[in-house]
Design a protein around this motif. Structure first.
Motif, PDB file in Angstrom:
ATOM      1  N   ASN A  34       0.796  -1.228   0.000  1.00 30.13           N
ATOM      2  CA  ASN A  34       0.000   0.000   0.000  1.00 30.13           C
ATOM      3  C   ASN A  34       0.830   1.282   0.000  1.00 30.13           C
ATOM      4  OD1 ASN A  34      -1.925  -2.041   0.277  1.00 30.13           O
ATOM      5  ND2 ASN A  34      -3.293  -0.712   1.455  1.00 30.13           N
ATOM      6  N   ASP A  35       2.158   1.161   0.168  1.00 26.60           N
ATOM      7  CA  ASP A  35       3.012   2.341   0.007  1.00 26.60           C
ATOM      8  C   ASP A  35       2.890   2.886  -1.417  1.00 26.60           C
ATOM      9  OD1 ASP A  35       3.783   1.655   2.543  1.00 26.60           O
ATOM     10  OD2 ASP A  35       5.881   1.189   2.043  1.00 26.60           O
ATOM     11  N   TYR A  91      -4.609   3.671  -3.991  1.00 22.53           N
ATOM     12  CA  TYR A  91      -4.966   4.548  -2.881  1.00 22.53           C
ATOM     13  C   TYR A  91      -4.655   3.751  -1.622  1.00 22.53           C
ATOM     14  CZ  TYR A  91      -8.757   1.254  -3.009  1.00 22.53           C
ATOM     15  OH  TYR A  91      -9.451   0.077  -3.044  1.00 22.53           O
ATOM     16  N   GLY A  92      -4.648   4.397  -0.472  1.00 21.60           N
ATOM     17  CA  GLY A  92      -4.464   3.652   0.777  1.00 21.60           C
ATOM     18  C   GLY A  92      -3.455   4.284   1.698  1.00 21.60           C
ATOM     19  N   LYS A  93      -3.102   3.492   2.710  1.00 19.65           N
ATOM     20  CA  LYS A  93      -2.235   3.989   3.787  1.00 19.65           C
ATOM     21  C   LYS A  93      -0.855   3.344   3.706  1.00 19.65           C
ATOM     22  CE  LYS A  93      -4.873   5.581   7.781  1.00 19.65           C
ATOM     23  NZ  LYS A  93      -6.025   6.038   6.975  1.00 19.65           N
ATOM     24  N   LYS A  94       0.136   4.169   3.888  1.00 24.40           N
ATOM     25  CA  LYS A  94       1.530   3.721   3.965  1.00 24.40           C
ATOM     26  C   LYS A  94       1.696   2.690   5.086  1.00 24.40           C
ATOM     27  CE  LYS A  94       5.918   6.174   4.359  1.00 24.40           C
ATOM     28  NZ  LYS A  94       6.671   5.307   3.450  1.00 24.40           N
ATOM     29  N   GLN A 103      -1.958   8.245  -4.431  1.00 28.05           N
ATOM     30  CA  GLN A 103      -3.126   9.013  -3.975  1.00 28.05           C
ATOM     31  C   GLN A 103      -2.733  10.410  -3.492  1.00 28.05           C
ATOM     32  OE1 GLN A 103      -5.253   7.342  -0.603  1.00 28.05           O
ATOM     33  NE2 GLN A 103      -7.097   8.522  -1.103  1.00 28.05           N
ATOM     34  N   SER A 104      -1.663  10.515  -2.704  1.00 28.86           N
ATOM     35  CA  SER A 104      -1.341  11.832  -2.160  1.00 28.86           C
ATOM     36  C   SER A 104      -0.912  12.770  -3.293  1.00 28.86           C
ATOM     37  CB  SER A 104      -0.323  11.732  -1.023  1.00 28.86           C
ATOM     38  OG  SER A 104       0.975  11.870  -1.513  1.00 28.86           O
ATOM     39  N   ALA A 159      -0.514   4.728  -1.583  1.00 29.92           N
ATOM     40  CA  ALA A 159      -0.479   5.932  -0.739  1.00 29.92           C
ATOM     41  C   ALA A 159       0.255   7.056  -1.461  1.00 29.92           C
ATOM     42  CB  ALA A 159       0.189   5.609   0.599  1.00 29.92           C
TER      43      ALA A 159
END
Ligand code: MF3
Ligand code: CO
Length: 252
Positions: free
Chosen positions: A148-149, A187-190, A155-156, A152
């Motif tokens: 998910n890195d 998309y997502g969280k690091k 997405q940012s 992330a």
């Protein structure tokens, strides 16, 4: 289960992905106003078969509603999986072309969005930022990072440019099959998701919308369009996870 490919297997995936890159480079020379999407599909299929390979998307999805073509050609508000047919490219369109091959049993998967004639500044910027977001995602595909890195980072970058990331479709592992583990969201969280290891092969494919991230499927069961009819762009590379720097396999 996520496959770690051997160097020998990787050389086969590299050859297949390189053929897709060569196919898209050839198709790009034919992208102009007045050309039908069916014509592009036909010459792509001939090109792939004359290189002793098989179009990977043709017949994909089993017996219920198999994908009927070699390319996915998605124009303007079409996000991905547009079916080639009696539709003609026109000046100002942006056209996403996605292609997959099977060469010696191994898959390559690659997509780019092209300009038809002269396109507006806003379309140009959407396409350029989408391409840039793929490069940023690829730079995260290194040993020790989490899956998910990748999303992330995409997405940012995309949201800071005022665009949105499609959620309903994601990238994927690729190699012995078209779609393997892991899913690779844009998309997502690091720090979330499986740890990447050298030898994993991923298809990273951001789908980026000018307006809402929401999409719907047309009655043909394949074509994905934006819910608000604003334009969308798509780039995809087959990428090999390495220790310090990812290797892009889908290049000529
Ligand atoms: N690159 C797309 C994907 O990975 C294209 C698939 S088209 C299909 O899903 F017909 F094969 F589904
Ligand atoms: Co793909």
């Amino acid at each position: 289960m996520i496959t770690i490919y051997t160097e020998e297997e990787i050389s086969y995936i590299r050859a297949s992905a390189k053929l897709v890159a060569n196919t898209l480079n050839f198709i790009e020379t034919q992208v102009k106003p007045g050309v039908s999407t069916l014509f592009l599909d036909k010459i792509a299929e001939d090109f792939i078969r004359s290189n002793n390979a098989i179009p990977a998307f043709l017949g994909y999805g089993g017996s219920r509603n198999p994908y009927p073509a070699t390319l996915c050609i998605s124009i303007n508000e079409e996000v991905v999986h547009g079916i080639p047919g009696a539709r003609y490219l026109k000046d100002g369109d942006i056209v996403g072309i996605d292609c997959g091959t099977i060469l010696n049993g191994f898959y390559g998967d690659h997509a780019k969005t092209f300009f038809v004639g002269s396109v507006s500044e806003s379309n140009k910027k959407l396409v350029e930022k989408t391409k840039e977001s793929l490069d940023i995602g690829i730079s995260m595909a290194i040993d020790g990072n989490h899956v998910n890195d990748i999303g992330a980072a995409i997405q940012s970058f995309i949201e800071s440019n005022g665009y949105s990331v499609v959620r309903d479709l994601v990238g994927h592992g690729v190699g012995k099959k078209l779609h393997e583990d892991p899913p690779v969201p844009n998309y997502g969280k690091k720090g979330v998701g499986p740890v990447l290891r050298e030898g994993m092969v991923l298809a990273i494919e951001p789908m980026i919308n000018m307006g809402t991230w929401r999409v719907k499927v047309l009655r043909d069961g394949w074509t994905i369009v934006t819910a608000d009819k604003k334009n969308s762009a798509h780039f995809e590379h087959t990428v090999l996870v390495r220790k310090d720097k990812a290797e892009i396999l889908s290049q000529a």
